[in-house]
Structures are given as structure tokens and as C-alpha cells.
Design a protein around this motif. Structure first.
Motif, short mmCIF file in Angstrom:
data_model
loop_
_atom_site.label_atom_id
_atom_site.label_comp_id
_atom_site.label_asym_id
_atom_site.label_seq_id
_atom_site.Cartn_x
_atom_site.Cartn_y
_atom_site.Cartn_z
N MET A 1 67.45 76.21 68.10
CA MET A 1 66.54 75.76 67.04
C MET A 1 67.27 75.76 65.71
N LYS A 2 67.04 74.72 64.93
CA LYS A 2 67.67 74.64 63.63
C LYS A 2 66.77 73.90 62.67
N ALA A 3 67.03 74.08 61.40
CA ALA A 3 66.23 73.40 60.37
C ALA A 3 66.97 72.15 59.92
N TYR A 4 66.21 71.09 59.69
CA TYR A 4 66.76 69.81 59.27
C TYR A 4 66.43 69.56 57.80
N SER A 5 67.25 68.77 57.17
CA SER A 5 66.94 68.32 55.82
C SER A 5 65.82 67.30 55.90
N TYR A 6 64.74 67.55 55.21
CA TYR A 6 63.59 66.64 55.25
C TYR A 6 63.81 65.48 54.29
N GLN A 7 63.44 64.29 54.73
CA GLN A 7 63.59 63.09 53.90
C GLN A 7 62.24 62.70 53.31
N PRO A 8 61.94 63.12 52.09
CA PRO A 8 60.62 62.87 51.51
C PRO A 8 60.37 61.43 51.10
N ASP A 9 61.40 60.58 51.13
CA ASP A 9 61.24 59.22 50.65
C ASP A 9 60.94 58.22 51.76
N ARG A 10 60.46 58.71 52.91
CA ARG A 10 60.06 57.80 53.98
C ARG A 10 58.95 56.88 53.49
N THR A 11 59.05 55.63 53.84
CA THR A 11 58.04 54.67 53.37
C THR A 11 56.78 54.68 54.23
N ASP A 12 56.90 55.22 55.45
CA ASP A 12 55.75 55.21 56.35
C ASP A 12 55.60 56.57 57.05
N PRO A 13 55.35 57.65 56.30
CA PRO A 13 55.23 58.96 56.92
C PRO A 13 54.01 59.04 57.81
N GLY A 14 54.08 59.94 58.79
CA GLY A 14 52.96 60.15 59.68
C GLY A 14 53.01 59.22 60.88
N PRO A 15 52.01 59.32 61.77
CA PRO A 15 50.82 60.15 61.61
C PRO A 15 51.14 61.63 61.65
N PHE A 16 50.17 62.42 61.17
CA PHE A 16 50.34 63.85 61.09
C PHE A 16 49.37 64.55 62.05
N TYR A 17 49.80 65.70 62.52
CA TYR A 17 48.96 66.54 63.38
C TYR A 17 48.98 67.95 62.83
N ALA A 18 47.79 68.46 62.50
CA ALA A 18 47.68 69.78 61.89
C ALA A 18 47.06 70.75 62.88
N GLY A 19 47.69 71.91 63.06
CA GLY A 19 47.18 72.93 63.96
C GLY A 19 46.68 74.13 63.17
N PRO B 1 50.44 62.52 51.53
CA PRO B 1 50.11 61.43 52.46
C PRO B 1 49.25 61.86 53.65
N LEU B 2 48.73 63.09 53.61
CA LEU B 2 47.96 63.60 54.74
C LEU B 2 46.56 63.00 54.82
N ARG B 3 46.00 62.64 53.67
CA ARG B 3 44.62 62.16 53.63
C ARG B 3 44.42 60.93 54.49
N GLY B 4 43.45 61.01 55.41
CA GLY B 4 43.13 59.88 56.26
C GLY B 4 44.15 59.56 57.32
N ASN B 5 45.19 60.41 57.45
CA ASN B 5 46.28 60.11 58.38
C ASN B 5 46.64 61.34 59.20
N THR B 6 45.69 62.29 59.29
CA THR B 6 45.96 63.57 59.94
C THR B 6 44.89 63.91 60.96
N THR B 7 45.32 64.32 62.14
CA THR B 7 44.42 64.83 63.15
C THR B 7 44.44 66.35 63.09
N LEU B 8 43.31 66.95 62.82
CA LEU B 8 43.20 68.41 62.76
C LEU B 8 42.83 68.95 64.13
#
Length: 209
Positions: free
Chosen positions: A1-19, A76-83
């Protein structure tokens, strides 16, 4: 397991899944948000941690519901996240609080059974299925951890300490080192399982605020 550098400038993030793993009175509650990606270096979807949060013990469930609702209402979570929330034990009462607010979600009751079942928006899922999903994603490098997200190191430590024992009858028991926690692991397992298996059966439970 390792941590990756996150790319915040993605033009189309998601969909998201929240636990959301609900803790008892003296246990932590955990919220983990996974960002689904389609990287070229693996087959299938990959999931990157977008948010990892452990609530302090003793926080009223009403405050937790308010905090989760506020978090998922932001771009970008609003309306694009399954809880996906743990409706086992105290989780059922918390699910009612979300319903009272008119929020949509997927409720998962964790059992020691053999097969997942669904009825409407509610799932009954064996612990071993949650565990095997996380293990499979880790082994194929499809569960990834952003080094820029706070508490990622805590989650990685939990995953290293986490063990699943399955009895001869097939019942699974989660184990961790004495004094350690597993709330962040379960907060990760819930959305990971749903993204990989549950949504193909019953999709569309995004929380819309």
C-alpha cells in the motif's frame, strides 16, 4: 500500500462513493470518500481516497448527520456522490435521521451470512464480502490513497493491522490489534463494495442537497 499524489485539476472528477461507519457511544465514527477513476495502468475502475475523516467519540449522531450532509453538499461531491452507510445496530437510527432530512442513501446491514441480498435501497452484506473486496482492490492496485488527504496515514495503519478470520462455517470476524481501531477500514470497505458490486444491481442513490 502506498499513497499517491492527488491531481486536483481533473476536469471530470467522480463519481464518488462515501462510506459512513457508525461507532457506538465510545467508538469512533468514520467517513471515507472514494473517487472513481479509470487509470491506464490497471484493468477496471480504481478508487482514490478524496476524504478520510474520523469523528471524535461522543459526538451526537445528529451532529454527525449534519456534518456529513454539509460535506457532501460541497462541489465536486454535490449531486455526484453515493452515500453508503452502515445500518447495523445504531446505524439504523442514524439512517432514520437522514430519511427525516429527505436524503437518499444506500443502507448496508453487515452480517455473518454467506450471500448479499437487496430489498429496495437496503442491502444485507456478509462481512467477508466487504473484506474480500478491499483485499482484491489492494492486490490489484485499484484502491489508492492520496498523500494530500489528512488521516490517510491513519487509514493505511489500520489496513496493515486489520485481519479477517473466517470460521469453518463461513462466518467472518474482523480483528485488529488490541487498542487499535477499524472504523476507517469499514468506512472504506462499504463504498468500495458498493462501487464494485452493489451498483450493478441497484444504482442511482446519490445524495442530492
Amino acid at each position: 500500500m502506498k499513497a499517491y499524489s492527488y491531481q486536483p485539476d481533473r476536469t471530470d472528477p467522480g463519481p464518488f462513493y462515501a462510506g459512513l461507519d457508525l461507532g457506538q457511544q465510545h467508538d469512533h465514527t468514520a467517513l471515507v470518500v472514494l473517487d472513481e477513476e479509470d487509470p491506464e495502468d490497471v484493468e477496471g475502475h480504481a478508487y482514490l481516497t478524496r476524504l478520510v475523516r474520523r469523528f471524535e467519540t461522543g459526538v451526537p449522531y445528529t451532529e454527525i448527520v449534519e456534518a456529513v450532509t454539509a460535506i457532501l453538499s460541497r462541489p465536486p461531491l454535490r449531486g455526484n456522490t453515493t452515500l453508503v452507510l452502515d445500518a447495523t445496530g445504531v446505524g439504523r437510527a442514524v439512517a432514520d435521521l437522514f430519511r427525516d432530512l429527505g436524503k437518499r442513501f444506500v443502507a448496508v446491514t453487515i452480517t455473518g451470512g454467506q450471500k448479499a441480498h437487496t430489498k429496495g435501497k437496503e442491502w444485507t452484506v456478509p462481512k467477508k464480502d466487504l473484506a474480500s473486496t478491499v483485499q482484491a482492490l489492494l492486490q490489484t492496485d485499484r484502491l489508492r490513497f492520496s498523500e494530500r488527504v489528512p488521516q490517510t496515514e491513519t487509514l493505511l495503519k489500520e489496513l496493515k493491522d486489520f485481519r479477517v478470520k473466517v470460521s469453518d462455517s463461513g462466518h467472518a470476524r474482523f480483528e485488529h490489534r488490541e487498542g487499535e481501531h477499524d472504523d476507517l477500514v469499514l468506512g472504506t470497505a462499504l463504498p468500495a463494495w458498493y462501487a464494485e458490486h452493489g451498483r450493478t444491481v441497484y444504482a442511482g442513490h446519490t445524495i442530492t442537497l
